[in-house]
Design an enzyme around this catalytic site. Structure first.
Site, PDB file in Angstrom:
ATOM      1  N   TYR A  62      61.272  -7.993  38.688  1.00  0.00           N
ATOM      2  CA  TYR A  62      60.406  -6.892  38.262  1.00  0.00           C
ATOM      3  C   TYR A  62      59.720  -6.277  39.474  1.00  0.00           C
ATOM      4  CZ  TYR A  62      60.602  -8.338  33.339  1.00  0.00           C
ATOM      5  OH  TYR A  62      61.004  -8.650  32.068  1.00  0.00           O
TER       6      TYR A  62
ATOM      7  N   TYR B 276      66.236 -14.170  34.559  1.00  0.00           N
ATOM      8  CA  TYR B 276      65.413 -14.633  35.685  1.00  0.00           C
ATOM      9  C   TYR B 276      64.712 -15.941  35.324  1.00  0.00           C
ATOM     10  CZ  TYR B 276      61.732 -12.207  33.034  1.00  0.00           C
ATOM     11  OH  TYR B 276      60.885 -11.769  32.056  1.00  0.00           O
TER      12      TYR B 276
ATOM     13  N   HIS C  63      66.624  -9.063  28.843  1.00  0.00           N
ATOM     14  CA  HIS C  63      65.880  -8.390  27.773  1.00  0.00           C
ATOM     15  C   HIS C  63      65.200  -7.146  28.317  1.00  0.00           C
ATOM     16  CE1 HIS C  63      62.917 -10.964  29.781  1.00  0.00           C
ATOM     17  NE2 HIS C  63      62.044 -10.039  29.469  1.00  0.00           N
TER      18      HIS C  63
ATOM     19  N   HIS D  64      61.693  -4.860  27.445  1.00  0.00           N
ATOM     20  CA  HIS D  64      60.436  -4.812  26.691  1.00  0.00           C
ATOM     21  C   HIS D  64      60.288  -3.446  26.026  1.00  0.00           C
ATOM     22  CE1 HIS D  64      58.637  -8.513  28.492  1.00  0.00           C
ATOM     23  NE2 HIS D  64      59.458  -8.209  29.485  1.00  0.00           N
TER      24      HIS D  64
END
Lengths: 237, 189
Positions: free
Chosen positions: A105, A144, A157, A159
Site C-alpha cells: 500500500y 501481502y 482484495h 476495499h
C-alpha cells in the site's frame, strides 16, 4: 415510539461479530457491553447525499493516476449496487482503495518491503448511474503478509466504501477474487459466520466484459441496507 | 444477484489501517469547516481502546438530519461534504476534531422530545463492522426527555453526552471508549 420504530438487526450470521479473537486487533477494540437497540428517528431515516461535483473525470481509472502504466494485471471491476428490494441504488458514492500488484500500500504505516509502484496510488471513486452500476479500471492487487499471526497473508482484495439512501445503509467492505487459496486461511474473510454471505464477497470472472489483449473483467454486486419505500426526504442535501 | 430471491445486505469487512488512500479526499475537502462561520460547532476528543490506549487509525463520520444549510460558495459546497455530514480521522494520539453545522431542534412531532445529537459511525482496524453511536450536545436536559437516552441504563448515558467547553460555547468535548471502564454506548443494527 412503538416496537416498529426500532432499527432492525442484520440477518443472523451475515455480518461479523465485533469480538472475533482470530483477528487479534478486535480483542481490545470491540465493545463488551450489550449493544442497545436503536430507535428509528429522522436521523436514522436520512443520510448525506453527494453531488456529482464530488467526482472528477478519471477518478475511476486507477491505472491513469501516474505518469505511465502501473505494473500488474489490468482489470475492470464492475457491478450493481442494489437495495434490499433488489432495486438499483442511484447516485451512490463508491470509494475504493487497494494495494499494488506486489501487495504494497502507498501508506506510511505499510512496512512490507515489496516495491512501491511510482505509477500506482491505489485510490479511486465513482457514483452509480441510473441503473445502480459502478465500474473502475485498476490492476489486480497482490496478497501481502500481516502481523496477525505467524505466516499470516491477506488474500487479494479491494476495499470498498459506499453510501446509499440513509445513514444506516453505510457499508465498508472488501471484495475478493475468485479462486484465491488464501481466502479460507484469512481471519478477516472468515469473520463472517455464514458461508454463503462470505462467498458473496467474492467477485466473478466476467469474460463478456474482458477485452481481448487488454484486460480481464470481474463482476461484483453489492446489496445495501434499506428498501425502496424508505422515505428519503433530503433531496437537496 | 442472479439466484437470490431476497437480497441480503452485503457483509461488512474492516476499513483496515490504510483507508486514507481511498477516503482522505473527503477529510481534506470540508469547505466552511471553520468555527468562524455562524452556526458551526466543534466536537473534540479522543478514541481509546480497552486499555485506555489511543486508537490512532480510527475514522469517524458524523451525521445530523436537522442541520441548517449554511450559505457557502456554491462551487465549494458541491465539492465538499454534504450539510450535516463530516468525516474525520484520528491522529497519533487518538485525537479528533470535527467542525460541523450545529444540529437544530427536531422538526417533526415524533422527534420533538429528542435532544440535540449526531449519529456517529466509528471505523478502525480491528472493527469488522462500523460501530454506531450518538453524541448529544450536553446541557443535561436531553437525558431527561430524549426517548433513546431513556432506554439506556442511567449510569451509561453520560458516555453519549459531550460537555460544553467552559470557555467556548461552540466547542464540545467527547471521548469514545471502545471497551472497558466507561465503555461508550453502541447500538445494535
Amino acid at each position: 415510539m412503538t416496537d416498529r420504530d426500532v432499527v432492525e438487526l442484520a440477518p443472523a450470521g451475515t455480518q461479523p461479530e465485533y469480538h472475533f479473537p482470530p483477528y487479534a486487533s478486535t480483542v481490545a477494540r470491540s465493545p463488551r457491553m450489550p449493544l442497545i437497540r436503536l430507535l428509528k428517528t429522522r436521523t436514522e431515516r436520512t443520510g448525506p447525499v453527494f453531488g456529482h461535483g464530488f467526482i472528477r473525470e478519471g477518478d475511476n481509472d486507477l491505472t491513469a493516476h501516474g505518469e505511465s502504466d502501473p505494473i500488474g494485471e489490468r482489470i475492470l471491476v464492475h457491478g450493481r449496487v442494489l437495495n434490499e428490494d433488489g432495486q438499483p441504488v442511484r447516485g451512490a458514492l463508491v470509494e475504493v482503495w487497494q494495494a499494488n500488484s506486489a501487495g504494497r500500500y502507498r501508506h506510511k504505516v505499510d512496512t512490507y518491503d515489496a516495491p512501491l509502484d511510482p505509477n500506482f496510488h491505489g485510490g479511486g471513486r465513482m457514483m452509480t448511474d441510473e441503473q445502480g452500476r459502478y465500474w473502475f479500471k485498476s490492476i489486480k492487487p497482490g496478497p501481502y503478509p500481516w502481523g496477525n499471526h505467524h505466516n499470516a497473508w491477506r488474500p487479494s482484495h479491494i476495499h470498498f466504501s459506499l453510501f446509499g439512501a440513509g445513514i444506516l445503509s453505510r457499508l465498508v467492505t472488501q471484495m475478493y477474487f475468485p479462486g484465491d487459496p488464501l481466502q479460507p486461511l484469512d481471519s478477516i474473510f472468515n469473520s463472517i459466520p455464514d458461508e454463503a454471505a462470505r462467498q458473496r464477497l467474492i467477485s466473478h470472472l466476467d469474460m463478456d466484459r474482458s477485452e481481448s489483449n487488454f484486460l480481464l473483467a470481474y463482476n461484483w454486486d453489492i446489496v445495501l441496507r434499506g428498501r425502496s419505500d424508505t422515505p428519503f426526504e433530503e433531496g437537496n442535501r | 444477484m442472479s439466484n437470490d430471491a431476497v437480497p441480503i445486505p452485503t457483509s461488512s469487512q474492516t476499513v483496515g489501517p490504510y483507508f486514507r488512500i481511498g477516503l482522505d479526499g473527503m477529510i481534506e475537502r470540508t469547505p466552511g469547516s471553520s468555527l468562524e462561520a455562524p452556526g458551526m460547532i466543534a466536537i473534540r476528543g479522543r478514541v481509546l481502546d480497552r486499555d485506555g490506549v489511543a486508537v490512532p487509525d480510527a475514522m469517524l463520520e458524523f451525521w445530523s438530519a436537522s442541520t441548517e444549510p449554511i450559505a457557502l460558495n456554491a462551487e465549494l459546497a458541491i465539492a465538499g461534504c454534504p450539510t450535516g455530514f463530516r468525516r474525520v480521522a484520528t491522529g497519533g494520539d487518538g485525537e479528533f476534531s470535527v467542525v460541523i453545522e450545529g444540529p437544530a431542534p427536531p422538526v417533526s412531532n415524533e422527534d420533538e422530545s429528542q435532544g440535540l445529537h449526531f449519529e456517529v459511525l466509528v471505523f478502525a482496524r480491528g472493527l469488522l463492522r462500523q460501530l454506531l453511536t450518538r453524541v448529544y450536545l450536553g446541557d443535561g436536559e436531553s437525558s431527561k426527555t430524549d426517548p433513546l437516552l431513556l432506554t439506556i441504563p442511567e449510569e451509561r448515558r453520560a458516555t453519549l453526552i459531550a460537555k460544553a467547553d467552559h470557555r467556548c460555547a461552540d466547542v464540545f468535548h467527547w471521548t469514545i471508549r471502545l471497551q472497558g471502564t466507561n465503555e461508550t454506548v453502541f447500538f445494535g443494527w
